[in-house]
Write an enzyme that holds these catalytic residues in place. Structure first.
Site, PDB file in Angstrom:
ATOM      1  N   CYS A  85      64.815  34.754  85.391  1.00 31.98           N
ATOM      2  CA  CYS A  85      66.138  35.233  84.972  1.00 31.98           C
ATOM      3  C   CYS A  85      66.132  36.747  84.871  1.00 31.98           C
ATOM      4  O   CYS A  85      67.167  37.389  84.933  1.00 31.98           O
ATOM      5  CB  CYS A  85      66.579  34.571  83.681  1.00 31.98           C
ATOM      6  SG  CYS A  85      65.435  34.803  82.361  1.00 31.98           S
TER       7      CYS A  85
ATOM      8  N   GLU B 199      70.495  31.377  76.686  1.00 35.66           N
ATOM      9  CA  GLU B 199      69.775  32.363  77.498  1.00 35.66           C
ATOM     10  C   GLU B 199      70.053  31.967  78.945  1.00 35.66           C
ATOM     11  O   GLU B 199      69.413  31.087  79.486  1.00 35.66           O
ATOM     12  CB  GLU B 199      68.290  32.310  77.144  1.00 35.66           C
ATOM     13  CG  GLU B 199      67.576  33.607  77.391  1.00 35.66           C
ATOM     14  CD  GLU B 199      66.895  33.607  78.733  1.00 35.66           C
ATOM     15  OE1 GLU B 199      67.541  34.120  79.679  1.00 35.66           O
ATOM     16  OE2 GLU B 199      65.783  33.105  78.849  1.00 35.66           O
TER      17      GLU B 199
END
Ligand code: UN1
Length: 507
Positions: free
Chosen positions: A298, A264
């Site tokens: 993110c 990720e």
């Protein structure tokens, strides 16, 4: 706005650690060990014991050893451990939130929200512990049945970043534990105190329900210890959250030993704002996603792709909203933008804004608010760009929002997809055709494609992750649990004949 002193923050951290039952020995700043610092003031608050390579080896061995018992513990019984962890998190939401604010600099509401995300994923995982379903498949042969069974994988290595110091551990750990895996966690070296607090809570939960203490361990240190985890063949899956650069190393290293990885990595998330958009809603969604968490998610919104007919109004309204954002002490009432994590982040932001200006970008905001020498508080920046230049293709982990314009929707979607990352995306529109086009196969290429909400703040119920340089992994909800288990296909012959598949005759 004045900041609390390092002493105050140290006392708060100590009290929170004590409240969760952590028994760690904290050293004075400068003593040996891993420094625990705060972006709130930029001070080192204390040191914590650093895990030696031998101790990391022992932690991995312990988790790998505990797997033998844990994998045969019935899944709903495993769920009881996660249920207890969830209860403890409810009880200590404020304590853990305090530590998140101190170490990651999140405002109180977002810090508590992060702990809420942990509670939510624990509840999800408890339900999942009774729903680890396999399929039954029609066999081509008479008297045969095909089925899939899902089995635990082994010890899972979890590597997390500073910006979600507790939730990402919980996404992985809650799911891994109900799946029958054990966990070894390497938190960011920037957030050891939150990790120590989580470890204390999982150990308490394990003791309360009689689960083996070694089902979840932490190792604290720098890159070396992370590499040790990545390279260890006893670690069946490495779930790593962080930069693309980190993922580029982790992925091939784990693949080299035929381990599994779940990555990720970075995002470069855009929101398209169509002419029909509800601008009130769009501005609110954009400001939260772009300036919230000081641009350090993110999922942070980094690009707005606005229709030329509304771009001027939109930019005016975003910059007006930005001017009124309270910036400062993240624990103070009313603050909406806390500090950047460290000086390097600030330098990266300054460097990106310089490049954007050189490319013809018009920058509004972005100045440093000098609240103290060692801390880095910035005004979020809005940058009108003439084109999507190289700097816009980079993920700068700071509150910079680039604004681009478009005429036709396919152009906007092409801009959305033109960056190397593929995590999150959004469209603000009231036109159902545009919304559906954005989510279609030739629409957004991201793992998350939202309509009329920002790019950040996903719920745990969906699978979380993205494509391209974001790494392809999926964590948290939906069927992301499958990444934490191995699948066996079973063919059962309940007849007295032995027909071969594909009509093969053999003797
Ligand atoms: C991250 O920034 O690594 O969707 C995770 C969100 C949060 C998770 C972000 N639920 O913004």
């Amino acid at each position: 706005m004045s900041l609390p002193t390092a002493e105050t923050l140290r006392d708060r951290a100590r009290a929170a650690l004590q409240a969760v039952g952590a028994t760690v020995e904290l050293g004075a700043p400068g003593e040996s060990g891993l420094p625990a610092s705060t972006p709130v003031t930029g001070d080192v608050l204390c040191t914590v014991p650093e895990t030696t390579p031998d101790a990391a080896d022992a932690a991995i061995a312990a988790a790998a050893g505990a797997f033998a018992q844990w994998r045969i513990t019935p899944a709903p019984v495993r769920g009881a451990l996660v249920a207890r962890l969830g209860e403890l998190l409810v009880e200590h939401q404020a304590d853990l939130g305090t530590l998140v604010t101190i170490e990651a600099g999140k405002i109180t509401s977002e810090a508590r929200g992060e702990v809420q995300e942990m509670i939510d994923v624990c509840q999800f995982a408890v339900g999942l512990s009774r729903q680890l379903y396999g399929r039954t498949i029609a066999s081509e042969r008479p008297g045969h049945r095909l089925m899939e069974t899902w089995h635990p994988l082994g010890a899972v290595g979890v590597i997390t970043a500073f910006n979600f110091p507790v939730a990402v551990w919980a996404w992985n750990t809650a799911i891994a534990l109900v799946c029958g895996d054990t966990v070894v966690w390497k938190p960011s070296e920037l957030t050891p105190l939150t990790a120590i607090a989580c470890q204390a809570l999982i150990e308490r939960a394990a003791a309360d329900v009689g689960a083996p203490a070694d089902v979840s361990r932490i190792i604290l240190g720098n890159r070396d210890i992370g590499e040790q985890l990545v390279d260890d063949p006893r670690v069946a899956l490495v779930s790593a959250t962080g930069s693309v650069r980190m993922g580029r190393e982790v992925g091939p290293r784990v693949a080299q030993r035929f381990g599994r990885s779940l990555l990720e990595l970075g995002g470069n998330n855009a929101a398209i704002v169509a002419p029909s958009a509800d601008l009130d809603l769009a501005v609110r969604g954009i400001v939260f996603s772009a300036a919230g968490t000081a641009g350090q998610r993110c999922t942070t919104l980094r690009r707005v792709i606005a229709h030329h007919s509304i771009v001027d109004t939109l930019v005016e309204r975003i910059t007006a909203a930005y001017r009124s954002l309270p910036i400062g002490d993240p624990a103070a009432d009313g603050t909406l933008v806390g500090p950047l994590i460290h000086e390097r982040s600030y330098r990266d932001m300054v460097g990106a804004l310089e490049k954007a200006r050189a490319d013809g970008g018009e920058v509004v905001g972005g100045a440093r608010r000098d609240l103290g020498e060692g801390s880095f508080y910035v005004e979020p920046a809005v940058v009108r760009m003439p084109a999507q230049t190289a700097v816009v293709h980079e993920e700068t982990f700071a509150p910079i929002l680039y604004v681009l314009t478009y005429d036709a929707l396919d152009e906007a979607i092409a801009l959305n997809n033109a960056v190397p990352q593929g995590l999150s995306s959004a469209i603000f529109t009231t036109d159902v055709r545009e919304a559906e086009t954005f989510m279609a196969a030739d629409g957004s290429d991201c793992g998350i494609a939202n309509v009329n909400i920002g790019t950040s703040g996903a719920e745990i119920g969906g699978a979380f992750g993205g494509e391209k340089q974001t790494g392809g992994g999926r964590e948290s909800g939906s069927d992301a649990w499958k990444a934490y288990m191995r699948r066996a296909t079973n063919t059962v012959n309940y007849s007295s004949k032995l027909p071969l598949a594909q009509g093969v005759h053999f003797g």
